[in-house]
Write a protein that holds these residues in place. Structure first.
Motif, short mmCIF file in Angstrom:
data_model
loop_
_atom_site.label_atom_id
_atom_site.label_comp_id
_atom_site.label_asym_id
_atom_site.label_seq_id
_atom_site.Cartn_x
_atom_site.Cartn_y
_atom_site.Cartn_z
N ARG A 66 60.67 -35.85 26.93
CA ARG A 66 62.11 -35.47 25.99
C ARG A 66 62.14 -36.84 25.03
NH1 ARG A 66 64.44 -32.91 30.16
NH2 ARG A 66 65.42 -34.76 31.00
N ALA A 67 61.78 -37.89 25.29
CA ALA A 67 62.12 -39.15 24.39
C ALA A 67 60.90 -40.20 24.78
CB ALA A 67 63.47 -39.63 24.72
N PRO A 68 59.88 -39.79 24.53
CA PRO A 68 58.71 -40.84 24.97
C PRO A 68 58.86 -42.03 24.11
CG PRO A 68 57.99 -38.83 23.62
CD PRO A 68 59.33 -38.89 23.53
N ARG A 69 58.31 -43.12 25.31
CA ARG A 69 58.21 -44.42 24.92
C ARG A 69 56.88 -44.60 24.44
NH1 ARG A 69 62.12 -43.62 28.60
NH2 ARG A 69 60.46 -43.89 30.38
N LEU A 70 56.42 -44.77 23.31
CA LEU A 70 54.95 -44.68 22.88
C LEU A 70 54.69 -46.20 22.38
CD1 LEU A 70 53.93 -41.35 21.53
CD2 LEU A 70 53.69 -42.26 23.78
N ILE A 71 53.60 -46.96 22.98
CA ILE A 71 53.30 -48.09 22.52
C ILE A 71 52.12 -48.01 21.76
CG2 ILE A 71 52.74 -50.59 23.17
CD1 ILE A 71 55.59 -49.63 24.23
N VAL A 72 51.81 -48.52 20.60
CA VAL A 72 50.55 -48.40 20.13
C VAL A 72 49.54 -49.55 19.70
CG1 VAL A 72 51.23 -46.30 18.85
CG2 VAL A 72 51.38 -48.54 17.72
#
Ligand SMILES: Cc1ncc(COP(=O)(O)O)c(C=O)c1O
Length: 446
Positions: free
Chosen positions: A30-36
């Motif tokens: 629902r609220a992704p914590r994406l690290i790139v």
């Protein structure tokens, strides 16, 4: 990385296929914590926000992120040797890395068996312990002793000796013949201690009780984390590990230190065994050996253990155990470059020197509403938060989310605790920033 490639990585349009480990998948999706990407002390999100890394990834990026020497070493290794069989063949960097790891380990902990993770390291150590007694004609020693609240990864061996209820209760009967020491924590006697608490060495004596119950002739090994990390940072009480060692010696029981977190500088030394001046028979390691840049784990054994296996006919395998990717060339290259960085930048000594400053900064959160305890040791801190009624773990999870979304800092939620363990390159200013932000996040979630 080209912009086109970044775009495909940073803008996934389907989050459904990936089943994330140790994650509440529905709330994440629902609220992704994406690290790139990452560099040194920071992560960067898909929308290019910087996040101060308060956790060294998962206790692993001790040298900081994307360090050039490690990146270069991995690239070179990939160009030269992608893979060679781990069984019956080997490649030179595997020997070099084993020698370097052995040189960092205390005493005669000189023999290194490689695998790919902490969980594999634990299962490997347990199997070595069982087989060691077997090859010496003491095959009745089959019992393994772990500890309540211990985390030893997720293999069946590791969860059997581990003591974290949710990691065990869904998975059947586990290994037979396992018993547990009590955890060493008491809020009543230890709250807000910097470093090793004075109270609690007597918990080691419970091992004598287990010996009396089962008889020493049935016990192969005791495994403990010198500092229990994943359960919320529990430093060992003063004298506890020495007492465990003495009882093991008295009864011919092997002592295994699971140093998957404490290895490679977290407590200001190469291994916690050195900090506590206690020589275990086997040490497990992973994480920091490559500063998280490639999967690798391993077990360091004392000479006598290795030698006990080297007695049969020379053409026969001595230990029927190993992994396709044991000592993988890319991991070995990452490991060698990482150990160079630790040495050249004196990062273990840096962690030791920063410990008092870190502990002091952590203790500034004493008195913040809902903070029940703060424990510090090396560059690690565990902060216990009060549970929300009927929703165990929710407050810590909300602090982690808030820290990520609003404060620009990565913290680790573990049950009712927040754990912090920054890379060892952290500066004093970043230590202050970290605790300021965590304090704000705890206050904000209320
Ligand atoms: C003490 C300890 N042992 C084992 C493990 C498992 O390591 P991995 O996740 O690499 O399997 C961990 C992971 O945090 C750990 O802290």
């Amino acid at each position: 990385m080209s912009q086109t490639r970044l775009a495909t990585v940073t803008a996934p349009n389907d989050l459904e296929s990936y089943w994330l480990p140790f994650t509440p998948n529905r709330s994440f999706k629902r609220a992704p914590r994406l690290i790139v990407r990452a560099k040194d002390m920071h992560y960067y999100t898909a929308d290019n926000r910087a996040l101060l890394d308060g956790t060294a990834g998962l206790w692993c990026t001790n040298a900081g992120h994307n360090r050039d020497p490690i990146v270069t070493a991995i690239k070179r290794a990939a160009e030269q040797l992608d893979y060679s069989p781990a069984f019956q063949f080997a490649h030179p960097p595997a020997f070099e890395l084993a020698g370097r790891v052995a040189a960092l380990a205390p005493g005669d902990l000189n023999r290194v068996f490689f695998c790919n993770s902490g969980s594999e390291a634990v299962d490997t150590a347990l199997k070595i312990a069982l087989a060691y007694h077997n090859v010496r004609g003491e095959g009745s020693r089959t019992r393994l002793i772990g500890r309540e609240r211990g985390y030893h990864g997720v293999g069946f061996g590791g969860i059997s000796v581990g003591g974290i209820v949710n990691n065990r209760k869904f998975f059947g009967s586990l290994l037979a013949g396992v018993d547990h020491l009590p955890a060493t924590y008491s809020r009543e006697h230890q709250a807000f201690t910097k470093g090793e608490p004075q109270w609690g060495a007597h918990f080691a004596d419970e091992l004598e009780r287990l010996v009396a119950l089962h008889d020493a002739s049935t016990i192969a090994a005791v495994i403990v984390e010198p500092m229990a990390g994943s359960t919320g940072v529990l430093p060992p009480p003063q004298g506890y590990l020495q007492r465990l060692r003495a009882i093991c010696d008295r009864h011919g029981i092997l002592l295994i230190f699971d140093e998957v977190i404490t290895g490679f500088g977290r407590l200001g030394y190469a291994f916690a065994a050195e900090r506590y001046d206690v020589l275990p028979d086997l040490i497990t390691f992973a994480k920091g050996v490559t500063s998280g840049a490639a999967p690798m784990g391993g077990v360091i054994a004392r000479d006598g253990i290795y030698e006990a296996f080297m007695r049969g006919p020379e053409h026969v395998i001595e230990l029927f155990h190993g992994y396709t990717y044991s000592a993988h060339p890319l991991a070995c290259a990452a490991g060698l470059a990482t150990l160079d960085l630790y040495r050249d930048e004196k990062l273990f000594a840096r962690a030791k020197a920063l410990e008092p400053r870190f502990a002091e900064a952590a203790m500034t959160l004493k008195g913040v509403p809902n903070v029940l305890d703060i424990r510090t040791v090396g560059l690690a801190v565990g902060l216990d938060l009060a549970s929300r009624p009927g929703a165990p773990g929710l407050r810590a999870y909300q602090v982690m989310e808030r820290a990520f979304q609003e404060e620009g800092v990565m913290v680790r939620a573990a049950g009712e605790s927040i754990a912090l363990s920054p890379p060892l390159i952290v500066t004093e200013a970043q230590i202050d920033e970290l605790f300021d932000k965590v304090g704000r996040a705890i206050r904000a979630v209320g």
